[in-house]
Design a protein around this motif. Structure first.
Motif, short mmCIF file in Angstrom:
data_model
loop_
_atom_site.label_atom_id
_atom_site.label_comp_id
_atom_site.label_asym_id
_atom_site.label_seq_id
_atom_site.Cartn_x
_atom_site.Cartn_y
_atom_site.Cartn_z
N GLY A 19 0.82 -1.21 0.00
CA GLY A 19 0.00 0.00 0.00
C GLY A 19 0.85 1.25 0.00
N LEU A 20 0.26 2.34 -0.43
CA LEU A 20 0.87 3.67 -0.37
C LEU A 20 -0.13 4.61 0.30
N TYR A 21 0.39 5.43 1.23
CA TYR A 21 -0.48 6.29 2.04
C TYR A 21 0.15 7.67 2.16
N PHE A 22 -0.53 8.67 1.64
CA PHE A 22 -0.05 10.05 1.68
C PHE A 22 -0.94 10.83 2.64
N GLN A 23 -0.38 11.07 3.83
CA GLN A 23 -1.16 11.70 4.89
C GLN A 23 -1.59 13.12 4.50
N GLY A 49 -3.88 12.95 1.39
CA GLY A 49 -5.16 12.30 1.69
C GLY A 49 -5.49 11.15 0.76
N VAL A 50 -4.54 10.75 -0.09
CA VAL A 50 -4.76 9.61 -0.99
C VAL A 50 -4.13 8.37 -0.36
N GLY A 51 -4.91 7.30 -0.21
CA GLY A 51 -4.40 6.04 0.31
C GLY A 51 -4.89 4.89 -0.54
#
Length: 487
Positions: free
Chosen positions: A425-429, A441-443
């Protein structure tokens, strides 16, 4: 006022003091119905597992509790689920039961210590919170022995048995029943000795390789999970908001209808909530144009669970940037699956998935160093945007075999019959100032359940699409089909 009985005291603070006339009236006029019981089809599986455990500890007493009911609030309990190792060895579903393997000259005798039936021989059948007028007909010791193919004894006799076991020749699966833990500690005071930990890791390692029955149980749970994702997508509006908890509830209906329950707290993360790895509050709402990450799994009736994640564009179509991130994660997952086969190091699957993610982050212009530098164990700066590993073992627990030794799990090699998740996964806080505003805000996570086969792996959750184009086509087909109730 009628005379009150001094016998059969109240069991709850709100119980009435019954008059003697009522007590006498309740004690007669009941028909005694026999239960029609037969051995469960899976009894040979339980026997095989107990035999393997017996062979690992010759001459020793082994104690495996089911666990106790847990208080939810005041005098209400959570629904009871037996301890996984206990169920793995017995098939019994009741609280407070304890399996004891007693050494013999040739192995062990297995005895299940369990509650006796609250029959109508005493007032407990209508006065106790576990009485049959409250909870329904329960098994006699003989009925349970027939169903499970296992010797049974009253739980009241367990204390004497524990008191008679030999110090230094007894092992307990701890943390499930404080009464059992205390009883054995009375004569085994050194609880830090590795004896009990060895029992726990042996049970975990016995569970690493799944047999045909277990694989069938997992496949059934995964198939139900596929239907649950379909159910959710069919009620997910493309053009308006809907609560995360509505989607959680729709999936929960499928889980309770087709299985025992959900295998873990469902994660339904809309928008920026998708970047929170264990978002289980599910208090948000979906919004057209954003992504929706759902990590959910049905637990089957024999407690084997699925664990699947899909990330969907709420509108039905990915934006170009969403698609780019999604395709990076999909490429990472595919690379991991392609690398899986017997004899491959578990860690190498992780490195394979992570390198693809790091390369994708480089293409997005986010890495402050080269891909090789980011992948170096002295750096790993790519992990700012992907904190977790590539996956974990799956089975009768969502994180199965968790007590296995590292050399046989995370530092070991894969073997035919292992079942594991692959879930990069990739998570951009939303507050991350090191990424462009349009990424915040894209996860995205994609998770599937795979079986290691003789020459590779089989995706048990292939009933759900994975590529971005397939997801869009599938969403359109589900929405066109419309909502449905489980049949």
């Amino acid at each position: 006022m009628a005379e009150k009985s001094a016998a059969a005291p109240k069991t709850e603070s709100h119980d009435p003091d019954f008059p003697e006339a009522f007590l006498q009236f309740m004690r007669g006029g009941w028909r005694e119905d026999e239960l029609s019981v037969s051995p469960l089809a899976e009894v040979p599986n339980f026997e095989k597992r107990r035999a393997a455990l017996s062979a690992a500890f010759p001459g020793e007493t082994l104690i495996i509790p089911s666990g106790n009911e847990k208080v939810r609030a005041n005098d209400t309990d959570y629904p009871f689920r037996p301890g996984s190792d206990f169920f793995y060895l017995t098939g019994d579903r009741d609280p407070d039961s304890v399996l004891v393997l007693m050494p013999t000259g040739s192995g062990h005798d297995a005895v299940l210590f369990t509650h006796q039936r609250n029959s109508k021989d005493t007032d407990a059948f209508f006065r106790s919170r576990n009485g049959e007028l409250w909870v329904g007909r329960t098994h006699t010791l003989g009925e349970k022995a027939t169903e499970l193919g296992l010797g049974t004894a009253p739980l009241a006799a367990l204390g004497q048995v524990l008191a008679g076991t030999a110090p230094g020749r007894t092992r307990v699966l701890r943390g499930f029943d404080p009464n059992v833990d205390r009883a054995v500690l009375a004569y085994e005071p050194d609880r830090d000795k590795p004896r009990d930990r060895e029992l726990a890791w042996t049970l975990s390692e016995l569970k690493l390789v799944k047999d045909e029955w277990e694989i069938a149980q997992l496949q059934a749970a995964i198939d139900a999970t596929v239907r649950g994702f379909e159910d959710v997508t069919r009620v997910l509006p493309a053009d308006r908001e809907v609560k995360e908890r509505l989607l959680e509830g729709v999936f929960g209906l499928r889980a309770r209808h087709d299985g025992n329950d959900v295998g873990y707290g469902s994660i339904v993360g809309a928008g920026a909530h998708a970047t929170i790895l264990h978002w289980v509050r599910n208090t948000g709402v979906t919004k057209p144009g954003e992504l929706l990450l759902m990590d959910m799994g049905v637990e089957g009736n024999n407690f084997y669970t699925a664990d699947v994640t899909r990330t969907l564009p709420v509108s039905g179509t990915f934006t170009p940037l969403q698609r780019q991130v999604y395709d990076i994660v999909h490429a990472s997952q595919q690379a991991g699956m392609d690398a899986i086969r017997p004899g491959v190091e578990y860690k190498s699957i992780h490195q394979t998935c992570m390198r693809v993610l790091a390369e994708g982050l480089h293409d997005l212009g986010l890495l402050p160093v080269s891909v090789d530098e980011a992948m170096d164990e002295k750096s790993t700066v790519y992990r700012r945007w992907t904190l977790h590993g590539f996956g974990h073992m799956l089975g009768i627990d969502v994180h199965d075999c968790s007590n296995a030794r590292n050399q046989n799990y995370r530092d070991g090699t894969l073997a035919e019959g292992f079942v594991l998740t692959v879930e990069p996964g990739l998570y951009f806080q939303p507050e991350d100032e090191l990424v462009p505003e349009e990424l915040r805000g894209v996860g995205v996570r994609i998770e599937d359940d795979v079986l290691v086969t003789a020459d590779g792996c089989r995706n048990l959750s292939a009933g759900l699409p994975r590529s971005s184009a397939e997801v869009e086509t599938w969403m359109a087909a589900q929405r066109a089909a419309g909502p449905r109730l489980p049949e």
